[in-house]
Design a protein around this motif. Sequence first.
Motif, mmCIF file in Angstrom:
data_model
loop_
_atom_site.group_PDB
_atom_site.id
_atom_site.type_symbol
_atom_site.label_atom_id
_atom_site.label_comp_id
_atom_site.label_asym_id
_atom_site.label_seq_id
_atom_site.Cartn_x
_atom_site.Cartn_y
_atom_site.Cartn_z
ATOM 1 N N GLU A 1 -23.245 18.513 52.653
ATOM 2 C CA GLU A 1 -23.864 17.077 53.305
ATOM 3 C C GLU A 1 -24.402 17.823 53.828
ATOM 4 O O GLU A 1 -25.082 16.498 54.166
ATOM 5 C CB GLU A 1 -21.288 16.713 53.946
ATOM 6 C CG GLU A 1 -21.963 14.882 54.340
ATOM 7 C CD GLU A 1 -20.771 14.803 55.149
ATOM 8 O OE1 GLU A 1 -20.972 13.720 55.177
ATOM 9 O OE2 GLU A 1 -19.629 15.641 54.513
ATOM 10 N N PHE A 2 -24.746 18.199 54.502
ATOM 11 C CA PHE A 2 -25.809 18.225 55.177
ATOM 12 C C PHE A 2 -26.994 19.421 54.490
ATOM 13 O O PHE A 2 -27.358 20.621 55.339
ATOM 14 C CB PHE A 2 -25.811 19.164 56.445
ATOM 15 C CG PHE A 2 -24.122 18.383 57.153
ATOM 16 C CD1 PHE A 2 -24.354 17.323 57.998
ATOM 17 C CD2 PHE A 2 -22.770 18.859 56.790
ATOM 18 C CE1 PHE A 2 -23.817 16.745 58.441
ATOM 19 C CE2 PHE A 2 -21.736 18.244 57.260
ATOM 20 C CZ PHE A 2 -22.044 16.806 58.286
ATOM 21 N N PRO A 3 -27.933 18.846 53.574
ATOM 22 C CA PRO A 3 -28.294 19.729 52.925
ATOM 23 C C PRO A 3 -29.637 20.238 53.896
ATOM 24 O O PRO A 3 -30.399 21.074 53.135
ATOM 25 C CB PRO A 3 -29.254 19.329 51.713
ATOM 26 C CG PRO A 3 -28.721 17.250 51.751
ATOM 27 C CD PRO A 3 -27.568 17.661 52.805
ATOM 28 N N ARG A 4 -30.107 19.399 55.055
ATOM 29 C CA ARG A 4 -31.252 19.121 55.475
ATOM 30 C C ARG A 4 -31.098 20.928 56.536
ATOM 31 O O ARG A 4 -32.287 21.291 56.792
ATOM 32 C CB ARG A 4 -31.329 18.271 56.503
ATOM 33 C CG ARG A 4 -30.719 17.967 57.110
ATOM 34 C CD ARG A 4 -31.877 16.469 58.279
ATOM 35 N NE ARG A 4 -30.057 16.060 58.922
ATOM 36 C CZ ARG A 4 -30.737 15.901 60.215
ATOM 37 N NH1 ARG A 4 -32.110 16.644 61.017
ATOM 38 N NH2 ARG A 4 -30.159 15.358 61.287
ATOM 39 N N PHE A 5 -29.790 21.171 56.567
ATOM 40 C CA PHE A 5 -29.513 22.468 57.507
ATOM 41 C C PHE A 5 -29.423 23.702 56.659
ATOM 42 O O PHE A 5 -29.173 24.242 57.537
ATOM 43 C CB PHE A 5 -28.478 22.435 58.763
ATOM 44 C CG PHE A 5 -29.287 20.729 59.277
ATOM 45 C CD1 PHE A 5 -30.216 20.608 60.613
ATOM 46 C CD2 PHE A 5 -27.599 19.712 59.603
ATOM 47 C CE1 PHE A 5 -29.767 19.437 61.311
ATOM 48 C CE2 PHE A 5 -28.190 18.501 59.945
ATOM 49 C CZ PHE A 5 -28.949 18.416 61.211
ATOM 50 N N VAL A 6 -29.504 23.188 55.419
ATOM 51 C CA VAL A 6 -29.108 24.508 54.600
ATOM 52 C C VAL A 6 -30.346 25.234 53.684
ATOM 53 O O VAL A 6 -30.602 24.474 53.678
ATOM 54 C CB VAL A 6 -28.218 24.243 53.650
ATOM 55 C CG1 VAL A 6 -27.349 25.399 53.020
ATOM 56 C CG2 VAL A 6 -26.824 23.497 54.662
ATOM 57 N N GLY A 7 -30.372 26.518 53.843
ATOM 58 C CA GLY A 7 -31.513 27.579 52.892
ATOM 59 C C GLY A 7 -31.184 27.182 51.388
ATOM 60 O O GLY A 7 -30.054 26.422 50.766
ATOM 61 N N PRO A 8 -31.652 28.107 50.732
ATOM 62 C CA PRO A 8 -30.793 27.112 48.976
ATOM 63 C C PRO A 8 -29.917 27.956 49.032
ATOM 64 O O PRO A 8 -29.520 29.005 49.609
ATOM 65 C CB PRO A 8 -32.233 28.486 48.888
ATOM 66 C CG PRO A 8 -33.472 28.536 49.786
ATOM 67 C CD PRO A 8 -32.782 28.495 51.093
ATOM 68 N N THR A 9 -29.340 27.349 48.090
ATOM 69 C CA THR A 9 -28.129 27.769 48.954
ATOM 70 C C THR A 9 -27.359 27.173 46.870
ATOM 71 O O THR A 9 -27.845 26.364 46.112
ATOM 72 C CB THR A 9 -27.280 26.780 48.568
ATOM 73 O OG1 THR A 9 -27.004 27.360 50.370
ATOM 74 C CG2 THR A 9 -25.631 26.951 49.086
ATOM 75 N N LEU A 10 -26.755 27.861 45.922
ATOM 76 C CA LEU A 10 -26.269 27.402 44.828
ATOM 77 C C LEU A 10 -24.703 27.444 44.730
ATOM 78 O O LEU A 10 -24.050 28.678 45.418
ATOM 79 C CB LEU A 10 -27.005 28.189 43.853
ATOM 80 C CG LEU A 10 -26.047 28.414 42.333
ATOM 81 C CD1 LEU A 10 -26.363 27.293 41.363
ATOM 82 C CD2 LEU A 10 -26.657 29.559 41.286
ATOM 83 N N VAL A 11 -24.440 26.969 44.129
ATOM 84 C CA VAL A 11 -22.831 26.643 43.410
ATOM 85 C C VAL A 11 -21.977 26.755 41.679
ATOM 86 O O VAL A 11 -22.789 25.817 42.575
ATOM 87 C CB VAL A 11 -21.998 25.619 44.271
ATOM 88 C CG1 VAL A 11 -20.144 25.325 44.217
ATOM 89 C CG2 VAL A 11 -22.002 25.883 46.002
ATOM 90 N N THR A 12 -21.892 27.531 41.478
ATOM 91 C CA THR A 12 -21.566 27.808 40.595
ATOM 92 C C THR A 12 -20.596 29.276 39.682
ATOM 93 O O THR A 12 -20.094 29.110 40.587
ATOM 94 C CB THR A 12 -23.343 27.938 39.600
ATOM 95 O OG1 THR A 12 -23.190 27.875 38.117
ATOM 96 C CG2 THR A 12 -23.581 29.418 39.525
ATOM 97 N N ARG A 13 -19.761 28.613 37.952
ATOM 98 C CA ARG A 13 -19.861 29.724 37.759
ATOM 99 C C ARG A 13 -20.009 30.012 36.366
ATOM 100 O O ARG A 13 -19.655 31.359 36.163
ATOM 101 C CB ARG A 13 -18.445 29.091 37.324
ATOM 102 C CG ARG A 13 -18.217 27.875 36.168
ATOM 103 C CD ARG A 13 -16.968 27.932 35.440
ATOM 104 N NE ARG A 13 -15.738 27.206 36.802
ATOM 105 C CZ ARG A 13 -15.165 26.809 36.967
ATOM 106 N NH1 ARG A 13 -14.079 26.926 35.163
ATOM 107 N NH2 ARG A 13 -14.360 25.828 37.085
ATOM 108 N N SER A 14 -21.267 29.991 36.450
ATOM 109 C CA SER A 14 -22.326 30.332 35.472
ATOM 110 C C SER A 14 -23.448 31.463 35.472
ATOM 111 O O SER A 14 -24.327 31.167 36.606
ATOM 112 C CB SER A 14 -23.142 29.169 34.762
ATOM 113 O OG SER A 14 -24.303 29.909 34.424
#
Length: 314
Positions: free
Chosen positions: A130-143
């Motif tokens: 919900e707060f992408p401007r405060f977050v570093g490069p991040t991936l949520v996946t199962r691939s």
Amino acid sequence: MHLLFVADPIASFKTHKDTTYTMMREATRRGHAITVCEPRHLRWQSGQQVMAQVRDIALTGDEKAWFTESAPRDAALADFDAVLMRKDPPFDAEFIYATHLLEQAEREGARVINKPAALRNHPEKLAVMEFPRFVGPTLVTRSPDDVKRFHAEHGDIVLKPLDGMGGMGIFRVGPDGLNLGSITETLNHHGATTFMVQKFLPEITAGDKRIILIDGEPAPFVLARIPQGSEVRGNLAAGGKGVAQPITEADRATARAIGAVLAPRGLLLIGLDIIGTKVTEINVTSPTGFREILDQTGCDVPGMFVDAVERAGR
């Protein structure tokens, strides 16, 4: 006030560092009554209120044999002035079921902290989305293909399960990509499970900072959890060293911005994790760090929290 703590078995508490214990100690100092149960003791039956098999406890002042307890008794959650949900992760199906029972107790008049729907809607790792401007490069996946592309882009990455705690199941893969496939298979269970991948932040050497937010306001000190030796994890459970330090103005601004969004949803207590300037996790189930900050700085975080509970219970 009469407070019910829904927590892990209290006999397992390590009182020299346990945050729930510091909450109980401060509440007792103020004359509040303490009762405990575990999530497995919650129950609901049609035509009745949400009940629990509870035990009243008294603190002894001895941090080894630290409590005495009554015989178990049945009690309605709505009969307490506040119900504090302090069950540690994992954020699994049983945790979800407990939040539904607690939400029903709310409908019957119970005041639950943190709010059950908010606990359910803000899983520790995924709440950062919900707060992408405060977050570093991040991936949520199962691939596995997504992970390979993310690694090719960022070179040095950290992979972790979505339901872990205390640094459990965290892996770092460097530019050589060694064991990336095997680690991916371990975390995604051959495509069955979603997990998180983040760019490695070298600022971890200065500590993974735990910022305590109480009713949207950050405490004046943070707990920097510093990795030791060859370890990349700063988590105290993984051997990290906890060093309390004053909060920076940049971290205070980030914490207030996030707290302004989440506190009105019923998240009275949040443990915000920041490495460098990047938010990595938003912990809402049972944030810790009170004892270390109190012991090292004298900053009365437990008192700040019980103040907020008292305000909420009015």
